[in-house]
Design a protein around this motif. Structure first.
Motif, PDB file in Angstrom:
ATOM      1  N   UNK A  23      71.340  29.620  38.851  1.00  8.39           N
ATOM      2  CA  UNK A  23      70.691  30.766  37.413  1.00  8.39           C
ATOM      3  C   UNK A  23      71.687  32.223  38.468  1.00  8.39           C
ATOM      4  N   UNK A  24      72.472  33.028  37.518  1.00  5.61           N
ATOM      5  CA  UNK A  24      72.942  33.825  37.741  1.00  5.61           C
ATOM      6  C   UNK A  24      72.286  35.150  37.302  1.00  5.61           C
ATOM      7  N   UNK A  25      72.019  36.213  38.309  1.00  3.51           N
ATOM      8  CA  UNK A  25      71.499  36.903  37.573  1.00  3.51           C
ATOM      9  C   UNK A  25      71.434  38.586  38.209  1.00  3.51           C
ATOM     10  N   UNK A  26      71.063  39.774  38.072  1.00  2.00           N
ATOM     11  CA  UNK A  26      71.343  41.137  37.975  1.00  2.00           C
ATOM     12  C   UNK A  26      70.036  41.914  38.152  1.00  2.00           C
ATOM     13  N   UNK A  27      69.754  42.540  39.242  1.00  2.22           N
ATOM     14  CA  UNK A  27      68.906  43.649  39.614  1.00  2.22           C
ATOM     15  C   UNK A  27      69.522  44.583  38.407  1.00  2.22           C
ATOM     16  N   UNK A  28      69.072  44.527  37.601  1.00  2.00           N
ATOM     17  CA  UNK A  28      69.189  46.326  36.792  1.00  2.00           C
ATOM     18  C   UNK A  28      68.187  47.433  37.068  1.00  2.00           C
ATOM     19  N   UNK A  32      65.573  42.359  35.004  1.00  2.00           N
ATOM     20  CA  UNK A  32      67.103  41.453  35.765  1.00  2.00           C
ATOM     21  C   UNK A  32      67.288  40.474  34.677  1.00  2.00           C
ATOM     22  N   UNK A  33      68.775  41.068  33.795  1.00  2.00           N
ATOM     23  CA  UNK A  33      69.436  39.641  33.173  1.00  2.00           C
ATOM     24  C   UNK A  33      69.404  38.688  33.864  1.00  2.00           C
ATOM     25  N   UNK A  34      69.188  37.102  33.209  1.00  2.00           N
ATOM     26  CA  UNK A  34      69.751  36.481  33.929  1.00  2.00           C
ATOM     27  C   UNK A  34      69.693  35.306  32.825  1.00  2.00           C
ATOM     28  N   UNK A  35      71.340  33.882  33.337  1.00  2.00           N
ATOM     29  CA  UNK A  35      71.928  33.297  32.522  1.00  2.00           C
ATOM     30  C   UNK A  35      71.869  32.134  33.728  1.00  2.00           C
ATOM     31  N   UNK A  54      68.139  35.103  29.515  1.00  2.00           N
ATOM     32  CA  UNK A  54      66.995  35.654  29.417  1.00  2.00           C
ATOM     33  C   UNK A  54      67.035  36.865  30.149  1.00  2.00           C
ATOM     34  N   UNK A  55      65.546  36.956  30.520  1.00  2.00           N
ATOM     35  CA  UNK A  55      65.400  38.000  31.330  1.00  2.00           C
ATOM     36  C   UNK A  55      63.848  38.074  31.852  1.00  2.00           C
ATOM     37  N   UNK A  56      63.665  38.832  33.605  1.00  2.00           N
ATOM     38  CA  UNK A  56      62.951  39.055  34.247  1.00  2.00           C
ATOM     39  C   UNK A  56      62.608  40.062  34.359  1.00  2.00           C
ATOM     40  N   UNK A  57      61.751  40.654  34.342  1.00  2.00           N
ATOM     41  CA  UNK A  57      61.050  42.125  34.766  1.00  2.00           C
ATOM     42  C   UNK A  57      61.435  42.250  36.379  1.00  2.00           C
ATOM     43  N   UNK A  58      60.699  43.661  36.584  1.00  4.37           N
ATOM     44  CA  UNK A  58      61.331  43.862  38.186  1.00  4.37           C
ATOM     45  C   UNK A  58      60.051  43.377  38.868  1.00  4.37           C
ATOM     46  N   UNK A  59      59.233  42.226  38.263  1.00  2.00           N
ATOM     47  CA  UNK A  59      57.516  42.012  38.903  1.00  2.00           C
ATOM     48  C   UNK A  59      58.440  40.387  39.054  1.00  2.00           C
TER      49      UNK A  59
END
Length: 96
Positions: A23-28, A32-35, A54-59
């Motif tokens: 999983x590659x993700x970045x806290x924007x 948090x966009x994620x591949x 996909x994306x995750x929220x900050x929580x």
């Protein structure tokens, strides 16, 4: 900031189940966009893989909305991808 997600971790789709193995993700700023590299172990898709954008929220909650990546997110995702060699190789196949 959400706690880190453990890998591998299970997933289940209608056509098969397996594990998210990289999983590659970045806290924007906004999310948090994620591949993710998903390997199927059971079902119709057993023995194959998928890439999920996909994306995750900050929580840390998965968001059921399209992944929107802005210019400010590109560098962070690029750096994160260099920590996921298998996922990076698959994405290189996509663009080469």
């Amino acid at each position: 900031m959400a706690p880190p997600r453990k890998l591998p971790r299970p997933f289940e789709m209608h056509w098969g189940r397996g594990e998210i193995v990289e999983e590659a993700s970045y806290e924007g700023e906004y999310h948090e966009p994620c591949i993710q590299l998903m390997e199927y172990q059971e079902g119709e898709a057993a023995g194959s893989f998928s890439i999920r954008f996909c994306t995750y929220n900050h929580r840390g909650m998965f968001q059921r909305s399209p992944l929107m990546v802005g210019e400010a997110d590109i560098e962070g995702l690029r750096k994160a991808l260099h920590e996921t060699p298998r996922l990076l190789a698959v994405l290189k196949r996509l663009v080469d």
